[in-house]
Design a protein around this motif. Structure first.
Motif, PDB file in Angstrom:
ATOM      1  N   LEU A 104     146.688  -4.384  96.723  1.00 27.78           N
ATOM      2  CA  LEU A 104     146.749  -5.498  97.667  1.00 27.78           C
ATOM      3  C   LEU A 104     145.698  -6.559  97.374  1.00 27.78           C
ATOM      4  N   TRP A 122     144.879  -9.235 106.242  1.00 23.00           N
ATOM      5  CA  TRP A 122     146.052  -9.375 107.136  1.00 23.00           C
ATOM      6  C   TRP A 122     146.338  -8.034 107.809  1.00 23.00           C
ATOM      7  N   ILE A 123     146.116  -6.950 107.061  1.00 23.04           N
ATOM      8  CA  ILE A 123     146.323  -5.616 107.635  1.00 23.04           C
ATOM      9  C   ILE A 123     145.182  -5.281 108.592  1.00 23.04           C
ATOM     10  N   LEU A 161     153.578  -2.650 109.090  1.00 22.47           N
ATOM     11  CA  LEU A 161     152.497  -3.583 108.747  1.00 22.47           C
ATOM     12  C   LEU A 161     152.394  -3.890 107.250  1.00 22.47           C
ATOM     13  N   ASN A 194     145.501  -6.985 111.697  1.00 22.72           N
ATOM     14  CA  ASN A 194     146.802  -6.732 112.329  1.00 22.72           C
ATOM     15  C   ASN A 194     147.515  -8.047 112.632  1.00 22.72           C
ATOM     16  N   LEU A 254     155.255  -5.889 105.928  1.00 26.44           N
ATOM     17  CA  LEU A 254     155.250  -7.271 106.417  1.00 26.44           C
ATOM     18  C   LEU A 254     154.318  -8.166 105.616  1.00 26.44           C
ATOM     19  N   VAL A 255     153.261  -7.599 105.041  1.00 26.44           N
ATOM     20  CA  VAL A 255     152.315  -8.435 104.290  1.00 26.44           C
ATOM     21  C   VAL A 255     152.563  -8.377 102.780  1.00 26.44           C
ATOM     22  N   GLY A 304     159.516  -9.639 117.025  1.00 26.41           N
ATOM     23  CA  GLY A 304     158.117 -10.059 117.082  1.00 26.41           C
ATOM     24  C   GLY A 304     157.283  -9.406 118.165  1.00 26.41           C
ATOM     25  N   VAL A 314     157.092  -6.190 118.329  1.00 27.74           N
ATOM     26  CA  VAL A 314     156.802  -4.895 117.694  1.00 27.74           C
ATOM     27  C   VAL A 314     157.440  -3.733 118.478  1.00 27.74           C
ATOM     28  N   ILE A 328     150.511 -16.060 104.054  1.00 26.78           N
ATOM     29  CA  ILE A 328     149.584 -15.414 103.118  1.00 26.78           C
ATOM     30  C   ILE A 328     149.453 -16.252 101.847  1.00 26.78           C
ATOM     31  N   GLN A 351     145.791 -10.072 101.722  1.00 24.77           N
ATOM     32  CA  GLN A 351     146.724  -9.092 102.309  1.00 24.77           C
ATOM     33  C   GLN A 351     145.954  -7.986 103.036  1.00 24.77           C
ATOM     34  N   GLN A 397     153.423 -10.068 113.540  1.00 22.42           N
ATOM     35  CA  GLN A 397     154.225  -9.432 114.601  1.00 22.42           C
ATOM     36  C   GLN A 397     155.622  -9.241 114.031  1.00 22.42           C
ATOM     37  N   THR A 408     149.047  -0.051 115.539  1.00 24.69           N
ATOM     38  CA  THR A 408     149.578  -1.181 114.758  1.00 24.69           C
ATOM     39  C   THR A 408     151.039  -0.928 114.388  1.00 24.69           C
TER      40      THR A 408
END
Lengths: 293, 92
Positions: free
Chosen positions: B22, B29-30, A207, B33, A210-211, A74, A76, B45, B26, B36, A203
């Motif tokens: 996306l 979220w990018i 990234l 940022n 992760l989403v 966490g 990074v 999300i 989302q 973590q 970043t």
């Protein structure tokens, strides 16, 4: 400051014979590394054409592999330490791929805790990237027949400004891999004002993963016949088990065992707290079984 | 609840939500940022998408209440809130 040294003569020879690569280690705990130094090729960086140390590899197509040898939890750090390598290497971050290291003594201490990864490895990984950069510069200078002092790097390429020539890192990887790895005192680190990435608030490399649910965690690991455990801990620190009635828990579909975990011997430190672990074929079944204890 | 116990129900997952490009959440979220370690973020999300469905213009209180069950050990709550608000703006 830690040093970069040859891990083993055998690794050196093996490297020359196979990929024209040199196997060296930048380390945090030199004695430990010497004792357990490994010749194994385990990362993409190990397989790359130019591989001056365990943290970095440059392919002939210009791909730069950078090894993340710490655990991501966490902060990074999986991105930030490779960014430091990339900065000293003057690599284009878009052409960098991160290689996650497994546990291996050649990386030195991998016990990721106490938020000290950057403090402890900053100098080591800077040296790692700068070493590769110097080898690329020397390879270009040799190719052009000009002094090294006239060559600079500029984002994934070596340039000779007075003649306007430049060569990409990929084009130089093979020639650079044939050069001796420079000693620490030959390597010059970038000045702070020349940093591209360090301190610039980049970043996470991961990234998008992760989403989008693509990131893989320890929890995602599945092995054949693997069981899942849910542990009922004593309600107070140091509590001891009086007895166990697991009859109902074992009736829950999927639950196979309820086993006693011995209490720790004081002081608790990092020892398990003891209790009863319910083992099942899914986390859900383990949770349900634990409720029936 | 396990998925196979939800016969007949519609279940959407993080993989599905961005399958054809996306989702706006989302994207935000990018942009903000947010993640973590990312461990909780699939849940965050999906929860945020559900929240915006029922409350297209959520207040801070709506967000606190709607997202309360999703714990983030990295402490990304401020960015989560900002990203939800931006996604709400985006979809209007």
């Amino acid at each position: 400051m830690s040093a970069i040294e040859n891990v083993s003569r055998r690794g050196f020879l093996k490297g020359l014979a196979t990929a024209g690569a040199l196997v060296l280690g930048a380390y945090y705990a030199p004695k430990i590394l010497r004792r357990h130094g490994s010749d194994d090729v385990r990362t993409d960086a190990d397989n790359a054409t130019l591989h001056p140390n365990v943290f970095v590899g440059v392919e002939t197509d210009g791909t730069v592999w950078i090894v993340a040898h710490r655990s991501e939890m966490g902060t990074v750090i999986r991105t930030s330490l490779p960014l430091v390598v990339a900065d000293e290497l003057e690599a284009d971050w878009k052409r960098v791929k991160i290689d996650q290291a497994i546990g291996d003594p050649r990386y030195g201490d991998q016990n990721t805790d106490g938020s000290h990864s950057m403090r402890s490895f900053f100098d080591v990984v800077r040296l790692s990237g700068a070493t590769a950069r110097l080898m690329l510069i020397r390879a270009a200078a040799q190719r052009w027949g000009v002094p090294v002092s006239e060559c600079q790097t500029d984002l994934h390429a070596v340039v000779h400004s007075s003649s306007g020539r430049h060569l990409g890192y990929g084009e130089l990887a093979t020639a650079a891999s044939r050069l001796p790895v420079p000693k620490e005192n030959e390597v010059q680190l970038k000045s702070k004002s020349a940093w591209r990435y360090i301190g610039k608030g980049m970043t996470s490399y991961d990234l998008t993963d992760l989403v989008t649910g693509k990131a893989v965690y320890g929890m995602d690991a599945h092995l054949d016949g693997m069981l899942f455990a849910s542990i009922e801990h004593p309600p107070v620190l140091g509590g001891k088990l009086k007895g166990i009635d697991n009859a109902e828990a074992l009736k829950v579909p999927g639950v196979s065992q309820a086993i006693v975990i011995d209490p720790f011997k004081p002081p608790p430190a990092f020892q398990p707290l003891g209790g009863v672990a319910v083992l099942a074929d899914s986390t859900w079944a383990a949770f349900q079984g634990r409720k029936k204890l | 609840m396990r998925p196979h116990e939800q016969a007949g129900a519609e279940i959407r997952t993080i993989e599905d939500i961005g399958a054809n490009g996306l989702h706006p959440v989302q994207q935000m979220w990018i942009e903000f940022n947010v993640p973590q370690c990312g461990y909780c973020q699939s849940g965050q999300i999906m929860q945020a998408i559900a929240l915006l469905k029922s409350k297209p213009k959520p207040t801070d209180e709506d967000i606190d209440e709607g997202m309360a069950a999703n714990i983030c050990r990295c402490g990304t709550y401020q960015r989560i809130r900002a990203a939800i608000k931006a996604a709400a703006k985006e979809s209007r």
